[in-house]
Design an enzyme around this catalytic site. Structure first.
Site, PDB file in Angstrom:
ATOM      1  N   LYS A  30     -11.509 -12.261   5.149  1.00 37.90           N
ATOM      2  CA  LYS A  30     -12.631 -11.846   5.972  1.00 37.90           C
ATOM      3  C   LYS A  30     -13.733 -11.363   5.045  1.00 37.90           C
ATOM      4  CE  LYS A  30     -10.271  -7.456   7.151  1.00 37.90           C
ATOM      5  NZ  LYS A  30      -8.894  -7.593   6.688  1.00 37.90           N
ATOM      6  N   SER A  86     -10.435  -5.575  14.299  1.00 34.60           N
ATOM      7  CA  SER A  86     -10.511  -4.465  13.351  1.00 34.60           C
ATOM      8  C   SER A  86     -11.699  -4.631  12.400  1.00 34.60           C
ATOM      9  CB  SER A  86      -9.212  -4.391  12.559  1.00 34.60           C
ATOM     10  OG  SER A  86      -8.935  -5.646  11.951  1.00 34.60           O
ATOM     11  N   ASP A 142     -16.271  -1.933   4.421  1.00 33.41           N
ATOM     12  CA  ASP A 142     -15.155  -1.030   4.100  1.00 33.41           C
ATOM     13  C   ASP A 142     -14.879  -0.959   2.601  1.00 33.41           C
ATOM     14  OD1 ASP A 142     -14.085  -3.578   3.796  1.00 33.41           O
ATOM     15  OD2 ASP A 142     -12.078  -2.954   4.414  1.00 33.41           O
ATOM     16  N   SER A 194      -8.041  -1.117   0.739  1.00 32.21           N
ATOM     17  CA  SER A 194      -9.051  -1.402   1.754  1.00 32.21           C
ATOM     18  C   SER A 194      -9.608  -0.159   2.436  1.00 32.21           C
ATOM     19  CB  SER A 194      -8.453  -2.373   2.760  1.00 32.21           C
ATOM     20  OG  SER A 194      -9.422  -2.765   3.673  1.00 32.21           O
ATOM     21  N   HIS A 195      -9.347  -0.005   3.740  1.00 31.29           N
ATOM     22  CA  HIS A 195      -9.941   1.093   4.505  1.00 31.29           C
ATOM     23  C   HIS A 195      -9.210   2.419   4.302  1.00 31.29           C
ATOM     24  CE1 HIS A 195      -6.691  -0.626   6.826  1.00 31.29           C
ATOM     25  NE2 HIS A 195      -6.584   0.506   7.463  1.00 31.29           N
ATOM     26  N   ARG A 238       0.852  -1.205   0.000  1.00 31.31           N
ATOM     27  CA  ARG A 238       0.000   0.000   0.000  1.00 31.31           C
ATOM     28  C   ARG A 238       0.872   1.234   0.000  1.00 31.31           C
ATOM     29  NH1 ARG A 238      -4.959  -1.558   4.099  1.00 31.31           N
ATOM     30  NH2 ARG A 238      -5.278  -3.562   3.080  1.00 31.31           N
ATOM     31  N   ASP A 263     -12.965  -2.455   0.456  1.00 29.39           N
ATOM     32  CA  ASP A 263     -12.905  -3.662  -0.366  1.00 29.39           C
ATOM     33  C   ASP A 263     -13.878  -4.748   0.097  1.00 29.39           C
ATOM     34  OD1 ASP A 263     -11.380  -4.019   1.944  1.00 29.39           O
ATOM     35  OD2 ASP A 263     -10.108  -5.517   1.004  1.00 29.39           O
ATOM     36  N   ASP A 284     -14.356  -6.396   2.968  1.00 27.57           N
ATOM     37  CA  ASP A 284     -14.047  -7.522   3.855  1.00 27.57           C
ATOM     38  C   ASP A 284     -14.304  -7.212   5.333  1.00 27.57           C
ATOM     39  OD1 ASP A 284     -11.879  -5.861   4.094  1.00 27.57           O
ATOM     40  OD2 ASP A 284     -10.369  -7.363   3.583  1.00 27.57           O
ATOM     41  N   ARG A 285     -14.567  -5.941   5.658  1.00 24.87           N
ATOM     42  CA  ARG A 285     -14.839  -5.617   7.067  1.00 24.87           C
ATOM     43  C   ARG A 285     -16.336  -5.421   7.294  1.00 24.87           C
ATOM     44  NH1 ARG A 285     -10.234  -1.611   9.424  1.00 24.87           N
ATOM     45  NH2 ARG A 285      -8.464  -2.724   8.515  1.00 24.87           N
ATOM     46  N   LYS A 290      -2.351  -6.695  -3.932  1.00 29.06           N
ATOM     47  CA  LYS A 290      -1.915  -7.871  -3.174  1.00 29.06           C
ATOM     48  C   LYS A 290      -2.156  -9.140  -3.976  1.00 29.06           C
ATOM     49  CE  LYS A 290      -5.695  -9.152  -0.210  1.00 29.06           C
ATOM     50  NZ  LYS A 290      -6.241  -9.380   1.091  1.00 29.06           N
TER      51      LYS A 290
HETATM   52  C1  VG1 Z   1      -5.163  -3.482   9.876  1.00 31.07           C
HETATM   53  C2  VG1 Z   1      -5.903  -4.264  10.941  1.00 31.07           C
HETATM   54  C3  VG1 Z   1      -5.782  -5.757  10.677  1.00 31.07           C
HETATM   55  C4  VG1 Z   1      -6.300  -6.067   9.276  1.00 31.07           C
HETATM   56  C5  VG1 Z   1      -5.556  -5.214   8.263  1.00 31.07           C
HETATM   57  C6  VG1 Z   1      -6.086  -5.384   6.861  1.00 31.07           C
HETATM   58  O1  VG1 Z   1      -3.781  -3.795   9.912  1.00 31.07           O
HETATM   59  O2  VG1 Z   1      -5.409  -3.939  12.230  1.00 31.07           O
HETATM   60  O3  VG1 Z   1      -6.497  -6.457  11.662  1.00 31.07           O
HETATM   61  O4  VG1 Z   1      -6.105  -7.426   8.971  1.00 31.07           O
HETATM   62  O5  VG1 Z   1      -5.677  -3.823   8.604  1.00 31.07           O
HETATM   63  O6  VG1 Z   1      -7.446  -5.097   6.811  1.00 31.07           O
HETATM   64  P1  VG1 Z   1      -2.686  -2.863  10.634  1.00 31.07           P
HETATM   65  O7  VG1 Z   1      -1.362  -3.526  10.375  1.00 31.07           O
HETATM   66  O8  VG1 Z   1      -2.823  -1.503  10.064  1.00 31.07           O
HETATM   67  O9  VG1 Z   1      -3.055  -2.848  12.089  1.00 31.07           O
HETATM   68  V1  VG1 Z   1      -8.088  -4.489   5.402  1.00 31.07           V
HETATM   69  O10 VG1 Z   1      -9.732  -4.572   5.556  1.00 31.07           O
HETATM   70  O11 VG1 Z   1      -7.461  -2.911   5.459  1.00 31.07           O
HETATM   71  O12 VG1 Z   1      -7.391  -5.255   4.172  1.00 31.07           O
HETATM   72 CO    CO Z   2     -10.650  -4.296   3.874  1.00 31.82          CO
END
Ligand code: VG1
Ligand code: CO
Length: 546
Positions: A379, A368, A280, A115-116, A24, A282, A284-285, A128
């Site tokens: 997820k 998360s 979110d 993602s988020h 990212r 993508d 998955d959340r 990815k």
């Molecule tokens: C964060 C979350 C983690 C999750 C990851 C990807 O990672 O804490 O639990 O698996 O995002 O989620 P980090 O290293 O920033 O804490 V997603 O939905 O952004 O692909």
């Molecule tokens: Co996501």
């Protein structure tokens, strides 16, 4: 090859190390000459077989999604791949991409998403690689891609026309086959195979059963429209912010109390919907809300595990469960009662893959806002929402009753995460080093009213392939079951983000109606003092609390 393919000389970039979930970076970084191409070539070079390989390709629709897919298509044909399955318009939610990889038994997939993280020309992009099991590549493979990226001297790309990603159908580019497929249909069918849609549909017909789903202008919009408004007959507008936008409408596509404000306002009002959810960037959340109640993701995982028997797809029982280390221990208590194993893994979905493949677990989740099962290897936001709806329909109970009953039976793990975003990396690293150095000395000592039972740096040995992942977060556990965890984010793109996870366990009835932040205040104070947060970061309060 009958395409005009060029071998382009390039120099390695030294910053293409995938983080918690892929590579990212700001869009501007990806737009540099050769940057995306180098990383894609590094992925191709690490595939066991390149000639004839088949991949699923799609993304969350953010800015640069379409451009990136056109580049991947031209590189795939130049490298002799066999076939790409691409979501219409370049759109695939992360869980639906995982499903397609599995269903079509491809050699993996490339998911374009940050993602988020916010999107747009000045925001973030991401890429990815997922393996043939449908899951994010494990560290062994992300490491191989990274080392390949550091020695790359050339990549292959064809001069070719643009493929119309909006048109369903089959195309050919040289020897490469391209199939543009419906992004939603297979996923919707998968959901219908797991949940009792008739029961949910009937239940939602009842009085005062309006639901609201906030797609946050991100990828779940088309999926939610189809599933809620077509298949489940909910009124139009049930899914709102449902058109995927290049910049997610300028928002943070992160389903939590801080970023899904519109939904939260509706849910905490008198005539609001009786159930609300969001997903979110993508898809998955998930965030789950009832009227006047927010379900923490950790509680949600525990509640789904405790009640899985009433859901058709899970009625035969759970093989086991897993949670990421910072996720609360609520699900551990459920596992104990069910007599099944509960695994504790490092943060990131890639660590669940082996356990799912080996049939050791059925459900898993992260604090998360990530919950999932063995139906895919990511997820899955909408899956969690449908699981909850099926649960409400089977129990004929509102969210608040289900949560309160759960706490009566198992006790409450009050939980919150405090994020200090975009702090200076040096300060954040020094904070972690200082804490690491003193952690073992804390054992047996009092901190405030608490007594330290253990303090360590979490290390994980994968029970299936014995791979070891060290330094996965500093944890301080107290004798009463409370806990503080410190770690640095692996998905941010600016400076460092310090995450502090607070958890307090209580069986006091009075605490079941208390505000979680009140219950966690003493732990927040201990965290600030022990880690000297202000000293190392210059901040006196978190940027976001979830
Ligand atoms: C964060 C979350 C983690 C999750 C990851 C990807 O990672 O804490 O639990 O698996 O995002 O989620 P980090 O290293 O920033 O804490 V997603 O939905 O952004 O692909
Ligand atoms: Co996501």
């Amino acid at each position: 090859m009958d395409q005009n393919s060029d071998i382009i000389s390039t120099k390695p970039f030294n910053d293409q190390k995938p983080g918690t979930s892929g590579l990212r970076k700001p869009v501007k970084v990806f737009q540099q000459s050769h940057y995306l191409e180098n990383f894609v070539q590094a992925i191709f070079n690490t595939l066991p077989t390149l000639k004839g390989a088949r991949l699923v390709v799609g993304g969350d629709g953010r800015y640069y999604n379409r451009e990136a897919i056109q580049i991947i298509i031209r590189m795939a044909t130049a490298n002799g791949l066999g076939e790409l399955l691409i979501g219409q318009g370049g759109i695939l939610s992360t869980p639906s991409a995982s499903h397609l990889i599995r269903k079509h038994q491809t050699d993996g997939g490339i998911i374009l998403s940050a993602s988020h993280n916010p999107g747009g020309p000045d925001k973030d992009f991401g890429i990815k690689f997922n393996t043939p099991n449908g899951g994010p590549a494990p560290e062994k493979i992300t490491e191989a891609i990274y080392s390949e990226s550091k020695q790359l001297k050339e990549y292959r790309i064809a001069e070719a026309r643009e493929i119309d990603l909006d048109k369903l159908g089959k195309f050919e580019l040289g020897s490469l086959k391209i199939r543009v497929i419906d992004s939603v249909a297979d996923y919707s069918n998968l959901m219908q195979s797991l949940f009792d849609f008739d029961q949910i549909r009937d239940y939602l017909q009842g009085n005062d059963r309006r639901i609201a789903f906030d797609a946050m202008h991100a990828v779940t919009g088309p999926y939610a429209k189809q599933i809620f408004e077509q298949v489940l007959n909910c009124p139009p507008g049930t899914a709102f912010n449902a058109e995927p936008l290049l910049d997610f409408g300028g928002g943070h596509p992160d389903p939590n109390l801080a970023h899904a404000k519109e939904l939260v306002k509706q849910m905490f009002s008198d005539n609001g919907p009786f159930f609300g959810a969001a997903s979110d960037g993508d898809g998955d959340r998930n965030m789950i809300l009832g009227r006047n109640i927010f379900v923490t993701p950790s509680d949600s995982l525990a509640i789904l595990a405790a009640n899985a028997a009433v859901i058709p797809g899970y009625k035969h029982g759970l093989a086991g469960v897993a949670r990421s280390m910072p996720t609360s221990a609520a699900v551990d208590r459920v596992a104990e009662k069910l007599g099944i194993e509960c695994y504790e893994t490092p943060t990131g979905w890639k660590f669940f893959g082996n356990l799912l493949d080996a049939g050791k677990i059925t459900l898993c989740g992260e604090e998360s806002f990530g919950t999932g099962s063995d139906h895919v290897r990511e997820k899955d936001g909408l899956w969690a929402v449908l699981f909850w709806l099926n649960l409400l329909a089977a129990k004929q109970q509102p969210v608040i009753n289900i949560v309160q009953q759960h706490w009566q039976e198992f006790g409450r793990n009050a939980y919150a995460r405090h994020d200090y975003e975009e702090v200076e990396s040096d300060g954040a690293n020094s904070l972690m080093e200082a804490l690491r150095a003193k952690s073992s000395g804390l054992i047996g000592k009092p901190l405030g009213a608490f007594s330290v039972q253990y303090a360590d740096d979490f290390s994980y040995t994968d029970p299936i392939d014995d791979s070891i992942s060290n330094q996965q977060g500093l944890r301080i556990g107290f004798e009463d079951g409370s806990r503080i965890v410190f770690r640095l984010s692996g998905t941010g793109t600016q400076g460092a983000t310090l995450r502090i996870y607070l958890e307090a366990y209580t069986q006091e009835k009075a605490d079941f109606s208390a505000n979680a932040h009140e219950l966690l205040k003493p732990l927040a104070e201990i965290a600030a003092e022990t880690a000297q947060i202000t000293h190392f970061t210059g901040r006196d309060k978190p940027t976001v609390i979830t």
